[in-house]
Design an enzyme around this catalytic site. Structure first.
Site, short mmCIF file in Angstrom:
data_model
loop_
_atom_site.label_atom_id
_atom_site.label_comp_id
_atom_site.label_asym_id
_atom_site.label_seq_id
_atom_site.Cartn_x
_atom_site.Cartn_y
_atom_site.Cartn_z
N ASP A 81 -10.48 4.04 4.82
CA ASP A 81 -10.67 2.58 4.66
C ASP A 81 -12.11 2.18 4.95
OD1 ASP A 81 -9.63 0.10 3.95
OD2 ASP A 81 -9.04 -0.42 6.00
N GLN A 111 -4.05 -1.46 9.80
CA GLN A 111 -3.97 -2.79 9.20
C GLN A 111 -4.54 -3.82 10.17
OE1 GLN A 111 -2.96 -3.63 6.06
NE2 GLN A 111 -3.64 -5.68 6.55
N LYS A 127 0.82 -1.20 0.00
CA LYS A 127 0.00 0.00 0.00
C LYS A 127 0.86 1.26 0.00
CE LYS A 127 -3.79 -2.44 2.25
NZ LYS A 127 -4.40 -2.85 3.51
#
Length: 284
Positions: free
Chosen positions: A123, A100, A56
Protein backbone atom coordinates in the site's frame (compact mmCIF):
# COMPACT_ATOMS: atom_id res chain seq x y z
CA UNK A 1 -19.87 27.36 -25.12
CA UNK A 2 -16.60 25.59 -24.38
CA UNK A 3 -16.31 21.91 -25.35
CA UNK A 4 -16.56 19.46 -22.47
CA UNK A 5 -13.44 17.74 -21.17
CA UNK A 6 -12.71 14.17 -22.17
CA UNK A 7 -13.34 11.74 -19.31
CA UNK A 8 -10.43 9.67 -17.98
CA UNK A 9 -12.05 6.27 -17.50
CA UNK A 10 -10.33 4.77 -14.49
CA UNK A 11 -12.79 1.90 -14.31
CA UNK A 12 -11.90 0.60 -17.78
CA UNK A 13 -8.15 0.88 -17.24
CA UNK A 14 -8.45 -0.72 -13.81
CA UNK A 15 -10.25 -3.72 -15.31
CA UNK A 16 -7.36 -4.21 -17.73
CA UNK A 17 -4.80 -3.96 -14.92
CA UNK A 18 -6.71 -6.41 -12.72
CA UNK A 19 -6.94 -8.86 -15.62
CA UNK A 20 -3.18 -8.58 -16.08
CA UNK A 21 -2.61 -9.11 -12.36
CA UNK A 22 -4.88 -12.15 -12.43
CA UNK A 23 -2.92 -13.72 -15.30
CA UNK A 24 0.36 -13.07 -13.50
CA UNK A 25 -1.03 -14.45 -10.23
CA UNK A 26 -2.19 -17.65 -11.99
CA UNK A 27 1.21 -18.05 -13.63
CA UNK A 28 3.00 -17.46 -10.34
CA UNK A 29 0.79 -19.99 -8.56
CA UNK A 30 1.42 -22.58 -11.26
CA UNK A 31 5.20 -22.08 -11.25
CA UNK A 32 5.72 -21.94 -7.48
CA UNK A 33 2.74 -23.76 -6.00
CA UNK A 34 2.03 -20.65 -3.92
CA UNK A 35 -0.65 -18.06 -4.58
CA UNK A 36 0.00 -14.40 -3.77
CA UNK A 37 -1.50 -13.49 -0.38
CA UNK A 38 -2.63 -10.09 0.89
CA UNK A 39 -3.33 -9.65 4.60
CA UNK A 40 -5.85 -6.96 5.50
CA UNK A 41 -5.93 -5.55 9.02
CA UNK A 42 -8.98 -3.67 10.31
CA UNK A 43 -9.32 -2.06 13.74
CA UNK A 44 -12.92 -1.61 14.88
CA UNK A 45 -16.06 -1.77 12.78
CA UNK A 46 -16.34 1.61 11.05
CA UNK A 47 -18.93 0.97 8.30
CA UNK A 48 -16.95 2.70 5.54
CA UNK A 49 -13.76 0.85 6.46
CA UNK A 50 -15.58 -2.47 6.63
CA UNK A 51 -16.99 -1.83 3.15
CA UNK A 52 -13.59 -0.86 1.72
CA UNK A 53 -11.92 -3.98 3.12
CA UNK A 54 -14.72 -6.22 1.85
CA UNK A 55 -14.39 -4.69 -1.61
CA UNK A 56 -10.62 -5.17 -1.64
CA UNK A 57 -10.93 -8.80 -0.55
CA UNK A 58 -13.54 -9.41 -3.26
CA UNK A 59 -11.22 -7.95 -5.89
CA UNK A 60 -8.41 -10.18 -4.58
CA UNK A 61 -10.56 -13.28 -4.99
CA UNK A 62 -11.42 -12.35 -8.59
CA UNK A 63 -7.72 -11.87 -9.36
CA UNK A 64 -6.61 -15.18 -7.86
CA UNK A 65 -4.98 -13.50 -4.87
CA UNK A 66 -5.53 -15.04 -1.46
CA UNK A 67 -6.64 -12.69 1.31
CA UNK A 68 -6.21 -13.15 5.02
CA UNK A 69 -8.37 -10.82 7.06
CA UNK A 70 -7.41 -9.82 10.59
CA UNK A 71 -10.27 -8.06 12.41
CA UNK A 72 -9.26 -6.40 15.67
CA UNK A 73 -11.56 -4.82 18.28
CA UNK A 74 -11.88 -1.04 18.44
CA UNK A 75 -10.13 -1.06 21.85
CA UNK A 76 -6.94 -2.52 20.35
CA UNK A 77 -3.87 -0.61 21.54
CA UNK A 78 -1.04 0.64 19.35
CA UNK A 79 1.28 -1.98 20.89
CA UNK A 80 -1.18 -4.77 20.11
CA UNK A 81 -1.65 -3.54 16.54
CA UNK A 82 2.11 -3.28 16.02
CA UNK A 83 2.47 -6.82 17.36
CA UNK A 84 -0.14 -8.12 14.92
CA UNK A 85 1.48 -6.40 11.94
CA UNK A 86 4.96 -7.54 12.97
CA UNK A 87 3.72 -11.15 13.06
CA UNK A 88 2.32 -10.77 9.54
CA UNK A 89 5.59 -9.20 8.38
CA UNK A 90 7.42 -12.30 9.67
CA UNK A 91 4.96 -14.78 8.12
CA UNK A 92 6.38 -16.18 4.85
CA UNK A 93 2.88 -17.10 3.65
CA UNK A 94 1.86 -13.42 3.60
CA UNK A 95 3.26 -11.36 0.72
CA UNK A 96 1.49 -8.03 1.21
CA UNK A 97 -0.01 -6.17 4.17
CA UNK A 98 -2.75 -3.54 4.13
CA UNK A 99 -3.70 -1.66 7.29
CA UNK A 100 -7.05 -0.04 6.68
CA UNK A 101 -6.99 3.53 7.88
CA UNK A 102 -8.06 5.44 9.83
CA UNK A 103 -7.34 2.94 12.60
CA UNK A 104 -8.83 5.12 15.34
CA UNK A 105 -7.85 8.31 17.16
CA UNK A 106 -6.11 6.39 19.96
CA UNK A 107 -3.80 4.55 17.55
CA UNK A 108 -0.35 5.81 16.55
CA UNK A 109 -0.82 5.05 12.86
CA UNK A 110 2.74 5.93 11.94
CA UNK A 111 4.07 3.35 14.41
CA UNK A 112 1.65 0.79 13.00
CA UNK A 113 2.60 1.54 9.39
CA UNK A 114 6.31 1.29 10.20
CA UNK A 115 5.78 -2.26 11.51
CA UNK A 116 5.06 -3.35 7.93
CA UNK A 117 8.13 -4.93 6.33
CA UNK A 118 9.19 -2.82 3.32
CA UNK A 119 8.98 -5.78 0.95
CA UNK A 120 5.35 -6.31 2.02
CA UNK A 121 4.30 -2.65 2.01
CA UNK A 122 2.09 -3.02 -1.06
CA UNK A 123 0.00 0.00 0.00
CA UNK A 124 3.11 2.21 0.00
CA UNK A 125 2.57 3.74 3.45
CA UNK A 126 5.94 3.35 5.18
CA UNK A 127 8.74 5.91 5.38
CA UNK A 128 10.87 3.44 3.41
CA UNK A 129 8.38 3.45 0.55
CA UNK A 130 8.08 7.24 0.57
CA UNK A 131 11.86 7.58 0.40
CA UNK A 132 12.05 5.08 -2.45
CA UNK A 133 9.38 7.04 -4.36
CA UNK A 134 11.18 10.31 -3.70
CA UNK A 135 14.56 9.04 -4.88
CA UNK A 136 13.26 6.97 -7.79
CA UNK A 137 14.40 3.70 -6.22
CA UNK A 138 12.74 0.30 -6.28
CA UNK A 139 9.81 0.12 -3.91
CA UNK A 140 6.05 0.33 -3.76
CA UNK A 141 4.20 3.53 -4.55
CA UNK A 142 1.30 4.70 -2.42
CA UNK A 143 -1.61 3.10 -4.23
CA UNK A 144 -3.69 6.17 -5.05
CA UNK A 145 -0.72 8.25 -6.29
CA UNK A 146 0.56 5.21 -8.18
CA UNK A 147 -2.85 4.76 -9.77
CA UNK A 148 -2.95 8.43 -10.76
CA UNK A 149 0.40 8.14 -12.56
CA UNK A 150 -0.80 5.03 -14.41
CA UNK A 151 -3.92 6.90 -15.48
CA UNK A 152 -1.91 9.90 -16.71
CA UNK A 153 0.36 7.56 -18.67
CA UNK A 154 -2.60 5.77 -20.22
CA UNK A 155 -3.95 9.06 -21.54
CA UNK A 156 -0.52 10.10 -22.83
CA UNK A 157 -0.23 13.13 -20.55
CA UNK A 158 3.33 14.40 -20.96
CA UNK A 159 4.43 15.63 -17.54
CA UNK A 160 7.90 16.84 -18.42
CA UNK A 161 8.15 20.60 -17.90
CA UNK A 162 4.48 20.90 -16.96
CA UNK A 163 3.29 22.77 -13.87
CA UNK A 164 1.51 20.34 -11.56
CA UNK A 165 -0.40 21.73 -8.58
CA UNK A 166 -1.35 19.36 -5.76
CA UNK A 167 -4.09 20.56 -3.42
CA UNK A 168 -3.58 18.51 -0.27
CA UNK A 169 -0.56 17.27 1.68
CA UNK A 170 -1.56 14.00 3.32
CA UNK A 171 1.12 11.38 3.87
CA UNK A 172 -0.57 8.80 1.66
CA UNK A 173 -1.85 10.99 -1.17
CA UNK A 174 -0.80 14.62 -1.48
CA UNK A 175 2.86 14.35 -0.53
CA UNK A 176 3.69 11.16 -2.44
CA UNK A 177 1.85 12.12 -5.63
CA UNK A 178 3.89 15.33 -5.71
CA UNK A 179 7.11 13.35 -5.45
CA UNK A 180 6.03 11.01 -8.25
CA UNK A 181 5.20 13.99 -10.47
CA UNK A 182 8.54 15.59 -9.65
CA UNK A 183 10.21 12.34 -10.67
CA UNK A 184 8.58 12.77 -14.09
CA UNK A 185 10.16 16.23 -14.46
CA UNK A 186 7.02 18.18 -13.65
CA UNK A 187 7.36 21.42 -11.70
CA UNK A 188 5.33 20.79 -8.56
CA UNK A 189 3.51 23.22 -6.27
CA UNK A 190 1.87 21.96 -3.07
CA UNK A 191 -1.17 23.83 -1.76
CA UNK A 192 -3.05 23.24 1.48
CA UNK A 193 -5.38 24.76 4.06
CA UNK A 194 -2.91 27.56 4.89
CA UNK A 195 -2.27 28.56 1.26
CA UNK A 196 -3.03 32.21 0.55
CA UNK A 197 -5.03 32.98 -2.61
CA UNK A 198 -5.35 29.37 -3.67
CA UNK A 199 -7.09 30.13 -6.97
CA UNK A 200 -4.15 32.21 -8.21
CA UNK A 201 -1.96 29.11 -7.95
CA UNK A 202 -4.37 26.46 -9.21
CA UNK A 203 -5.16 28.59 -12.28
CA UNK A 204 -1.50 28.17 -13.28
CA UNK A 205 -1.71 24.37 -13.20
CA UNK A 206 -1.31 22.34 -16.37
CA UNK A 207 -2.12 19.32 -14.20
CA UNK A 208 -4.30 19.83 -11.13
CA UNK A 209 -4.52 17.12 -8.46
CA UNK A 210 -7.40 17.55 -6.00
CA UNK A 211 -6.69 15.70 -2.77
CA UNK A 212 -8.10 18.03 -0.15
CA UNK A 213 -11.00 15.96 1.22
CA UNK A 214 -13.67 18.65 0.85
CA UNK A 215 -16.65 18.08 -1.46
CA UNK A 216 -16.75 20.24 -4.63
CA UNK A 217 -14.04 22.45 -3.15
CA UNK A 218 -12.37 23.30 -6.47
CA UNK A 219 -14.63 25.18 -8.85
CA UNK A 220 -14.36 26.44 -12.42
CA UNK A 221 -12.51 29.59 -11.38
CA UNK A 222 -9.73 27.42 -9.91
CA UNK A 223 -8.99 25.73 -13.23
CA UNK A 224 -6.80 26.84 -16.11
CA UNK A 225 -8.51 26.33 -19.48
CA UNK A 226 -7.20 23.11 -21.01
CA UNK A 227 -5.82 21.72 -17.75
CA UNK A 228 -5.80 18.03 -16.85
CA UNK A 229 -7.85 17.64 -13.66
CA UNK A 230 -7.43 14.60 -11.41
CA UNK A 231 -10.05 14.39 -8.67
CA UNK A 232 -8.78 12.09 -5.92
CA UNK A 233 -11.52 13.12 -3.51
CA UNK A 234 -13.84 10.60 -1.91
CA UNK A 235 -16.61 12.27 0.04
CA UNK A 236 -20.00 11.04 1.24
CA UNK A 237 -22.49 10.59 -1.57
CA UNK A 238 -19.82 9.71 -4.16
CA UNK A 239 -18.81 13.35 -4.47
CA UNK A 240 -15.28 14.41 -5.36
CA UNK A 241 -13.21 17.41 -4.38
CA UNK A 242 -13.93 19.09 -7.73
CA UNK A 243 -17.18 20.69 -8.87
CA UNK A 244 -17.32 18.28 -11.79
CA UNK A 245 -20.01 19.87 -13.97
CA UNK A 246 -18.35 23.28 -13.79
CA UNK A 247 -14.81 21.98 -14.18
CA UNK A 248 -15.49 19.86 -17.25
CA UNK A 249 -16.27 23.02 -19.25
CA UNK A 250 -12.70 24.25 -18.69
CA UNK A 251 -10.51 21.15 -18.44
CA UNK A 252 -9.22 19.11 -21.38
CA UNK A 253 -9.15 15.84 -19.41
CA UNK A 254 -10.91 15.10 -16.13
CA UNK A 255 -11.54 12.11 -13.87
CA UNK A 256 -15.12 11.43 -12.80
CA UNK A 257 -16.15 10.47 -9.26
CA UNK A 258 -16.88 7.61 -9.04
CA UNK A 259 -15.10 5.75 -11.84
CA UNK A 260 -11.85 7.70 -12.01
CA UNK A 261 -9.13 7.44 -9.39
CA UNK A 262 -10.88 5.02 -7.02
CA UNK A 263 -10.74 1.88 -9.21
CA UNK A 264 -7.11 2.65 -10.04
CA UNK A 265 -6.19 2.57 -6.35
CA UNK A 266 -7.40 -1.01 -5.96
CA UNK A 267 -5.90 -2.10 -9.29
CA UNK A 268 -2.52 -0.73 -8.16
CA UNK A 269 -2.83 -2.55 -4.83
CA UNK A 270 -3.44 -5.89 -6.58
CA UNK A 271 -0.65 -5.30 -9.08
CA UNK A 272 1.81 -4.50 -6.31
CA UNK A 273 0.72 -7.54 -4.28
CA UNK A 274 1.59 -9.80 -7.23
CA UNK A 275 4.89 -7.92 -7.63
CA UNK A 276 5.68 -8.48 -3.95
CA UNK A 277 4.82 -12.18 -4.10
CA UNK A 278 6.96 -12.71 -7.19
CA UNK A 279 9.95 -11.04 -5.51
CA UNK A 280 9.55 -12.97 -2.25
CA UNK A 281 9.17 -16.27 -4.08
CA UNK A 282 12.19 -15.51 -6.28
CA UNK A 283 9.96 -15.87 -9.33
CA UNK A 284 10.23 -12.45 -10.93
Amino acid sequence: MSPEARLMDGSALARTLVEQAARRAADLTERTGTAPCLATVLVGDDPASVTYVRMKRSRCAKAGILSRHVALPAATTTAELVGTITALSNDPEVHGILLQHPAGPHIDERAAFEAIAPEKDVDGVTCHSFAAMSFGLDGFASCTPGGILRLLDHYDVDLSGKHAVVVGRSAILGKPVGMLLLGRDATVTYCHSRTTDLASLTREADVLIAAVGRPRFLRAEHIKPGAVVIDAGSNPGNVGDVDFEAARTRASLITPVPGGVGPMTIATLLTQTVDAAAAQLNAV
